[in-house]
Design a protein around this motif. Structure first.
Motif, PDB file in Angstrom:
ATOM      1  N   GLN A  64      26.451   5.336   3.331  1.00 21.71           N
ATOM      2  CA  GLN A  64      26.853   4.714   4.588  1.00 21.71           C
ATOM      3  C   GLN A  64      26.296   3.296   4.704  1.00 21.71           C
ATOM      4  O   GLN A  64      25.136   3.047   4.362  1.00 21.71           O
ATOM      5  CB  GLN A  64      26.358   5.536   5.780  1.00 21.71           C
ATOM      6  CG  GLN A  64      26.804   6.983   5.760  1.00 21.71           C
ATOM      7  CD  GLN A  64      28.309   7.132   5.743  1.00 21.71           C
ATOM      8  OE1 GLN A  64      29.017   6.400   6.431  1.00 21.71           O
ATOM      9  NE2 GLN A  64      28.803   8.097   4.974  1.00 21.71           N
ATOM     10  N   PRO A  65      27.108   2.343   5.192  1.00 22.00           N
ATOM     11  CA  PRO A  65      26.612   0.967   5.363  1.00 22.00           C
ATOM     12  C   PRO A  65      25.603   0.886   6.498  1.00 22.00           C
ATOM     13  O   PRO A  65      25.749   1.559   7.525  1.00 22.00           O
ATOM     14  CB  PRO A  65      27.885   0.180   5.690  1.00 22.00           C
ATOM     15  CG  PRO A  65      28.808   1.194   6.290  1.00 22.00           C
ATOM     16  CD  PRO A  65      28.511   2.488   5.584  1.00 22.00           C
ATOM     17  N   PHE A  66      24.594   0.064   6.310  1.00 27.20           N
ATOM     18  CA  PHE A  66      23.548  -0.085   7.320  1.00 27.20           C
ATOM     19  C   PHE A  66      22.996  -1.505   7.236  1.00 27.20           C
ATOM     20  O   PHE A  66      22.837  -2.065   6.150  1.00 27.20           O
ATOM     21  CB  PHE A  66      22.426   0.921   7.083  1.00 27.20           C
ATOM     22  CG  PHE A  66      21.305   0.850   8.097  1.00 27.20           C
ATOM     23  CD1 PHE A  66      21.524   1.220   9.412  1.00 27.20           C
ATOM     24  CD2 PHE A  66      20.038   0.420   7.729  1.00 27.20           C
ATOM     25  CE1 PHE A  66      20.493   1.164  10.347  1.00 27.20           C
ATOM     26  CE2 PHE A  66      19.008   0.369   8.654  1.00 27.20           C
ATOM     27  CZ  PHE A  66      19.241   0.740   9.970  1.00 27.20           C
ATOM     28  N   THR A  67      22.724  -2.082   8.395  1.00 27.04           N
ATOM     29  CA  THR A  67      22.221  -3.458   8.463  1.00 27.04           C
ATOM     30  C   THR A  67      20.876  -3.502   9.175  1.00 27.04           C
ATOM     31  O   THR A  67      20.724  -2.940  10.261  1.00 27.04           O
ATOM     32  CB  THR A  67      23.214  -4.375   9.204  1.00 27.04           C
ATOM     33  OG1 THR A  67      24.466  -4.356   8.516  1.00 27.04           O
ATOM     34  CG2 THR A  67      22.700  -5.803   9.257  1.00 27.04           C
ATOM     35  N   LEU A  68      19.918  -4.176   8.552  1.00 27.97           N
ATOM     36  CA  LEU A  68      18.589  -4.370   9.143  1.00 27.97           C
ATOM     37  C   LEU A  68      18.409  -5.853   9.441  1.00 27.97           C
ATOM     38  O   LEU A  68      18.532  -6.694   8.558  1.00 27.97           O
ATOM     39  CB  LEU A  68      17.504  -3.899   8.174  1.00 27.97           C
ATOM     40  CG  LEU A  68      16.051  -4.069   8.636  1.00 27.97           C
ATOM     41  CD1 LEU A  68      15.747  -3.162   9.823  1.00 27.97           C
ATOM     42  CD2 LEU A  68      15.079  -3.774   7.490  1.00 27.97           C
ATOM     43  N   GLN A  69      18.138  -6.161  10.699  1.00 33.49           N
ATOM     44  CA  GLN A  69      17.862  -7.534  11.108  1.00 33.49           C
ATOM     45  C   GLN A  69      16.347  -7.732  11.142  1.00 33.49           C
ATOM     46  O   GLN A  69      15.641  -6.960  11.792  1.00 33.49           O
ATOM     47  CB  GLN A  69      18.436  -7.820  12.492  1.00 33.49           C
ATOM     48  CG  GLN A  69      19.932  -7.702  12.601  1.00 33.49           C
ATOM     49  CD  GLN A  69      20.417  -7.884  14.035  1.00 33.49           C
ATOM     50  OE1 GLN A  69      19.614  -7.910  14.976  1.00 33.49           O
ATOM     51  NE2 GLN A  69      21.715  -8.013  14.210  1.00 33.49           N
ATOM     52  N   THR A 125      11.828  -0.884   2.219  1.00 33.26           N
ATOM     53  CA  THR A 125      12.759   0.215   1.957  1.00 33.26           C
ATOM     54  C   THR A 125      12.470   1.368   2.911  1.00 33.26           C
ATOM     55  O   THR A 125      13.374   1.987   3.474  1.00 33.26           O
ATOM     56  CB  THR A 125      12.647   0.697   0.503  1.00 33.26           C
ATOM     57  OG1 THR A 125      12.991  -0.378  -0.381  1.00 33.26           O
ATOM     58  CG2 THR A 125      13.580   1.873   0.238  1.00 33.26           C
ATOM     59  N   ARG A 126      11.203   1.648   3.093  1.00 31.67           N
ATOM     60  CA  ARG A 126      10.771   2.695   4.027  1.00 31.67           C
ATOM     61  C   ARG A 126      11.215   2.352   5.452  1.00 31.67           C
ATOM     62  O   ARG A 126      11.743   3.206   6.177  1.00 31.67           O
ATOM     63  CB  ARG A 126       9.253   2.827   3.953  1.00 31.67           C
ATOM     64  CG  ARG A 126       8.607   3.709   5.003  1.00 31.67           C
ATOM     65  CD  ARG A 126       8.564   5.142   4.620  1.00 31.67           C
ATOM     66  NE  ARG A 126       7.711   5.907   5.532  1.00 31.67           N
ATOM     67  CZ  ARG A 126       7.709   7.209   5.611  1.00 31.67           C
ATOM     68  NH1 ARG A 126       8.492   7.934   4.827  1.00 31.67           N
ATOM     69  NH2 ARG A 126       6.916   7.847   6.446  1.00 31.67           N
ATOM     70  N   VAL A 127      11.012   1.119   5.857  1.00 27.53           N
ATOM     71  CA  VAL A 127      11.417   0.662   7.188  1.00 27.53           C
ATOM     72  C   VAL A 127      12.924   0.849   7.381  1.00 27.53           C
ATOM     73  O   VAL A 127      13.375   1.359   8.415  1.00 27.53           O
ATOM     74  CB  VAL A 127      11.044  -0.827   7.382  1.00 27.53           C
ATOM     75  CG1 VAL A 127      11.713  -1.399   8.631  1.00 27.53           C
ATOM     76  CG2 VAL A 127       9.531  -0.989   7.496  1.00 27.53           C
ATOM     77  N   ALA A 128      13.701   0.444   6.380  1.00 29.25           N
ATOM     78  CA  ALA A 128      15.159   0.532   6.473  1.00 29.25           C
ATOM     79  C   ALA A 128      15.627   1.980   6.579  1.00 29.25           C
ATOM     80  O   ALA A 128      16.482   2.312   7.413  1.00 29.25           O
ATOM     81  CB  ALA A 128      15.800  -0.147   5.266  1.00 29.25           C
ATOM     82  N   VAL A 129      15.061   2.851   5.752  1.00 26.44           N
ATOM     83  CA  VAL A 129      15.508   4.245   5.735  1.00 26.44           C
ATOM     84  C   VAL A 129      15.149   4.962   7.037  1.00 26.44           C
ATOM     85  O   VAL A 129      15.974   5.686   7.607  1.00 26.44           O
ATOM     86  CB  VAL A 129      14.930   4.994   4.523  1.00 26.44           C
ATOM     87  CG1 VAL A 129      15.119   6.502   4.661  1.00 26.44           C
ATOM     88  CG2 VAL A 129      15.596   4.510   3.243  1.00 26.44           C
ATOM     89  N   LEU A 130      13.935   4.777   7.531  1.00 27.96           N
ATOM     90  CA  LEU A 130      13.556   5.422   8.783  1.00 27.96           C
ATOM     91  C   LEU A 130      14.365   4.858   9.955  1.00 27.96           C
ATOM     92  O   LEU A 130      14.720   5.583  10.890  1.00 27.96           O
ATOM     93  CB  LEU A 130      12.058   5.270   9.043  1.00 27.96           C
ATOM     94  CG  LEU A 130      11.128   6.060   8.112  1.00 27.96           C
ATOM     95  CD1 LEU A 130       9.682   5.917   8.562  1.00 27.96           C
ATOM     96  CD2 LEU A 130      11.505   7.530   8.055  1.00 27.96           C
ATOM     97  N   GLY A 131      14.656   3.555   9.890  1.00 25.77           N
ATOM     98  CA  GLY A 131      15.503   2.948  10.921  1.00 25.77           C
ATOM     99  C   GLY A 131      16.915   3.502  10.868  1.00 25.77           C
ATOM    100  O   GLY A 131      17.532   3.778  11.904  1.00 25.77           O
ATOM    101  N   PHE A 132      17.425   3.682   9.663  1.00 29.72           N
ATOM    102  CA  PHE A 132      18.765   4.257   9.467  1.00 29.72           C
ATOM    103  C   PHE A 132      18.822   5.689   9.995  1.00 29.72           C
ATOM    104  O   PHE A 132      19.735   6.051  10.734  1.00 29.72           O
ATOM    105  CB  PHE A 132      19.111   4.230   7.978  1.00 29.72           C
ATOM    106  CG  PHE A 132      20.319   5.054   7.606  1.00 29.72           C
ATOM    107  CD1 PHE A 132      21.598   4.563   7.827  1.00 29.72           C
ATOM    108  CD2 PHE A 132      20.176   6.301   7.014  1.00 29.72           C
ATOM    109  CE1 PHE A 132      22.719   5.317   7.488  1.00 29.72           C
ATOM    110  CE2 PHE A 132      21.286   7.058   6.663  1.00 29.72           C
ATOM    111  CZ  PHE A 132      22.568   6.561   6.904  1.00 29.72           C
TER     112      PHE A 132
END
Length: 256
Positions: free
Chosen positions: A97-102, A208-215
């Motif tokens: 799934q696409p996901f965007t982190l600002q 990577t951890r930040v992105a995955v938990l945010g996702f």
């Protein structure tokens, strides 16, 4: 803005399981895996970009940390933009799934305080950065967390406390500073990570951890919102059907 799109299918672990937002979790939530594998896409409509703000004292290495991750560049003397805010976007494909982190990199100078605070709103992730070689920057971390939360109406944030410049620490000094950082992170309800923007130690793993938990949190919230919307629609359909049935009965009675 980074041009890469990272693909992530494995759940990244924390640096230390005893100081972690989700200490016992080693895999994606079953609901998240099921939703990402299913063809049903209703929940995806409520998915938005996840906003992360990076705060901390002046010269602790906030910009260097973000630049190392987004551009694989290290500029120890890089200056802060005159507006007191830098903005980067990272794109991912997590579980397909696409996901965007600002990433909003804020200035630590007092004169930029009011500007930076305006950008704290709607942040889902707070990254508090301190310098492992400066004890006062660690002590000020609680202040920066309060500042970030005071400008953010969403109190349900993931909080990380990140030590920079690990490459400048001796073994003994790092162990002492880590003990203090771990104690503070427990008090703040934050997850602790030590990093080095010079060597790149833990930088990729941390973000990577930040992105995955945010996702994962975004997907769970989107699923909850979708389920609530579906429930409301079903309730409306039932009410409409009952009203229609009553109207038919009344019409039938009138014709007798």
């Amino acid at each position: 803005m980074s041009q890469r799109e990272q693909t992530i299918d494995r759940f990244p672990l924390s640096f230390r399981s005893d100081v972690s937002i989700k200490a016992e979790q080693t895999n994606f939530h079953p609901k998240v895996r099921a939703a990402c594998a299913a063809k049903e896409a209703a929940w995806k409509r409520s998915m938005k970009a996840c906003k992360a703000i990076v705060v901390g004292d002046v010269s602790v290495g906030k910009t260097s940390l973000v630049n190392k991750y987004c551009r694989n560049a290290f500029e120890p003397n890089s200056g802060k933009a005159s507006i007191g805010m830098d903005f980067d976007v990272e794109k991912y494909r997590i579980l397909g799934q696409p996901f965007t982190l600002q990433l909003w990199d804020t200035a630590g100078q007092e004169r930029f305080k009011s500007i930076a605070k305006a950008y704290y709103k709607e942040a889902r992730i707070i990254v508090v950065v301190f310098d492992l070689t400066r004890s006062e920057s660690l002590q000020n971390s609680s202040y920066w967390l309060r500042e970030a939360l005071s400008g953010n109406v969403d109190a349900d944030c993931d909080v990380y406390i990140v030590g920079t410049k690990k490459d400048l620490c001796s073994v003994g000094s790092y162990e002492r500073r880590e003990a203090s950082a771990v104690a503070l992170s427990e008090e703040m309800g934050a997850e602790y990570w030590p990093t080095s923007s010079l060597t790149g130690e833990n930088v990729e793993s941390f973000f990577t951890r930040v992105a995955v938990l945010g996702f994962e949190k975004s997907v769970l919230k989107a699923l909850e919102k979708s389920e609530q919307s579906k429930s409301s629609s079903n309730d409306l359909i039932r009410i409409t059907k009952k009203s229609s049935k009553r109207r038919k009965l009344k019409k039938s009675d009138c014709c007798k």
